[in-house]
Design an enzyme around this catalytic site. Structure first.
Site, PDB file in Angstrom:
ATOM      1  N   LYS A 203      34.486  66.903  63.375  1.00 23.07           N
ATOM      2  CA  LYS A 203      35.186  67.569  64.477  1.00 23.07           C
ATOM      3  C   LYS A 203      34.164  67.685  65.601  1.00 23.07           C
ATOM      4  CE  LYS A 203      38.245  71.413  65.645  1.00 23.07           C
ATOM      5  NZ  LYS A 203      39.406  70.563  65.953  1.00 23.07           N
TER       6      LYS A 203
ATOM      7  N   SER B 123      35.961  74.887  69.523  1.00 24.28           N
ATOM      8  CA  SER B 123      35.834  76.185  70.179  1.00 24.28           C
ATOM      9  C   SER B 123      36.434  77.243  69.268  1.00 24.28           C
ATOM     10  CB  SER B 123      36.525  76.179  71.542  1.00 24.28           C
ATOM     11  OG  SER B 123      37.877  75.785  71.423  1.00 24.28           O
TER      12      SER B 123
ATOM     13  N   ASP C 189      37.671  75.174  60.987  1.00 24.83           N
ATOM     14  CA  ASP C 189      38.235  73.837  60.783  1.00 24.83           C
ATOM     15  C   ASP C 189      37.148  72.828  60.429  1.00 24.83           C
ATOM     16  OD1 ASP C 189      40.704  74.882  61.393  1.00 24.83           O
ATOM     17  OD2 ASP C 189      40.661  74.238  63.483  1.00 24.83           O
TER      18      ASP C 189
ATOM     19  N   GLU D 234      38.514  64.452  63.864  1.00 25.36           N
ATOM     20  CA  GLU D 234      39.601  65.304  64.350  1.00 25.36           C
ATOM     21  C   GLU D 234      39.382  65.693  65.808  1.00 25.36           C
ATOM     22  OE1 GLU D 234      41.395  69.795  63.957  1.00 25.36           O
ATOM     23  OE2 GLU D 234      40.098  69.063  62.354  1.00 25.36           O
ATOM     24  N   GLY D 235      40.390  65.493  66.629  1.00 26.11           N
ATOM     25  CA  GLY D 235      40.313  65.868  68.032  1.00 26.11           C
ATOM     26  C   GLY D 235      40.588  67.344  68.249  1.00 26.11           C
ATOM     27  N   VAL D 236      40.748  67.715  69.511  1.00 29.50           N
ATOM     28  CA  VAL D 236      41.035  69.103  69.863  1.00 29.50           C
ATOM     29  C   VAL D 236      42.418  69.177  70.510  1.00 29.50           C
ATOM     30  CG1 VAL D 236      38.629  69.737  70.160  1.00 29.50           C
ATOM     31  CG2 VAL D 236      39.896  68.883  72.111  1.00 29.50           C
ATOM     32  N   GLY D 237      43.177  70.213  70.162  1.00 25.70           N
ATOM     33  CA  GLY D 237      44.482  70.421  70.790  1.00 25.70           C
ATOM     34  C   GLY D 237      45.358  69.193  70.727  1.00 25.70           C
TER      35      GLY D 237
ATOM     36  N   ASN E 274      53.966  67.481  59.530  1.00 27.12           N
ATOM     37  CA  ASN E 274      53.457  68.715  58.939  1.00 27.12           C
ATOM     38  C   ASN E 274      54.465  69.840  59.174  1.00 27.12           C
ATOM     39  OD1 ASN E 274      51.688  70.508  57.665  1.00 27.12           O
ATOM     40  ND2 ASN E 274      50.737  71.085  59.606  1.00 27.12           N
TER      41      ASN E 274
END
Length: 228
Positions: A42, A46, A59, A120-123, A180
């Site tokens: 990741k 934040s 995460d 894994e990206g953000v948002g 999901n």
């Protein structure tokens, strides 16, 4: 066993809070079940906690725990930011400038120790990493195909189709999606899932059920990553 194309994937989502971390950790367990050495990453997180070992993100720790071999935390999460804000704001508050090079160097170390790296990206896809760095820029630099996590809730069909179009518009390769179930009260969730399978132009890798405390290792059999 052959390594997946591109030595891994970049996991994005249709929004914030739709289960990218759960899907990424479950994907790691699914890869490991196939005999692959798989590690998670990741690059920017934040909303970290202050610990004796430094800033830690829940995460990122989940991805580290799902990895085998177990990577160093600083490679899993090169940019750990304290405030639970949009990355650009959290970095500004911390006096940090997010740059590509530290992320690429950490990814290279992870890639050297594994058959596949799940990043894994953000948002959501369009959430920027900094004032002059979008997630699309990072994916291009890493040269990874993209997997999209769709949070199954009202509006998910629109969000999923728009995200898929944005990824294609950025010239990147969307190779699969994961559903999901994040809303246990969603009306006609199965019908929405079926519509998504018909509307999205890429294969579905699986669907994760709603759980109060999901265990990625117990869900791994529900995902079938293509190319692994």
């Amino acid at each position: 066993m052959n390594r997946p194309d591109g030595r891994g994937w970049f996991v994005t989502g249709t929004d914030t809070g739709i289960g990218k971390s759960l899907a990424s950790a479950t994907l790691l367990h699914a890869l490991r079940a196939r005999g692959l050495r798989a590690v998670g990453m990741k690059p920017l997180a934040s909303g970290c906690e202050v610990t004796a070992d430094g800033l830690r993100n829940e995460d990122a720790l989940l991805l580290q725990a799902a990895s085998e071999p177990r990577p160093a935390y600083d490679d899993v999460n090169p940019y750990a930011l304290l405030q639970p804000l949009a990355p650009e704001l959290a970095a500004a508050d911390a006096g940090v400038t997010v740059r590509l090079q530290p992320i690429l160097e950490a990814h290279a170390r992870l890639s050297a120790m594994a058959d596949a790296v799940v990043v894994e990206g953000v948002g959501g896809w369009a959430a920027p990493l900094s004032a002059d760095l979008d997630q699309a820029d990072l994916v291009r630099a890493l040269d990874l195909p993209v997997v999209m996590v769709v949070g199954l809730r009202l509006g998910c069909i629109n969000h999923a189709r728009l995200t898929a179009r944005a990824i294609a518009s950025d010239g990147l390769n969307l190779v699969g999606w994961i559903g999901n179930d994040i809303d246990p009260h969603m009306a006609r969730a199965d019908d929405n899932f079926t519509l998504l399978r018909h509307r999205l132009p890429i294969p579905c890798w699986g669907r994760l059920p709603f759980r109060d405390r999901p265990d990625p290792s117990a869900l791994a059999h529900l995902l079938a990553p293509a190319g692994a």
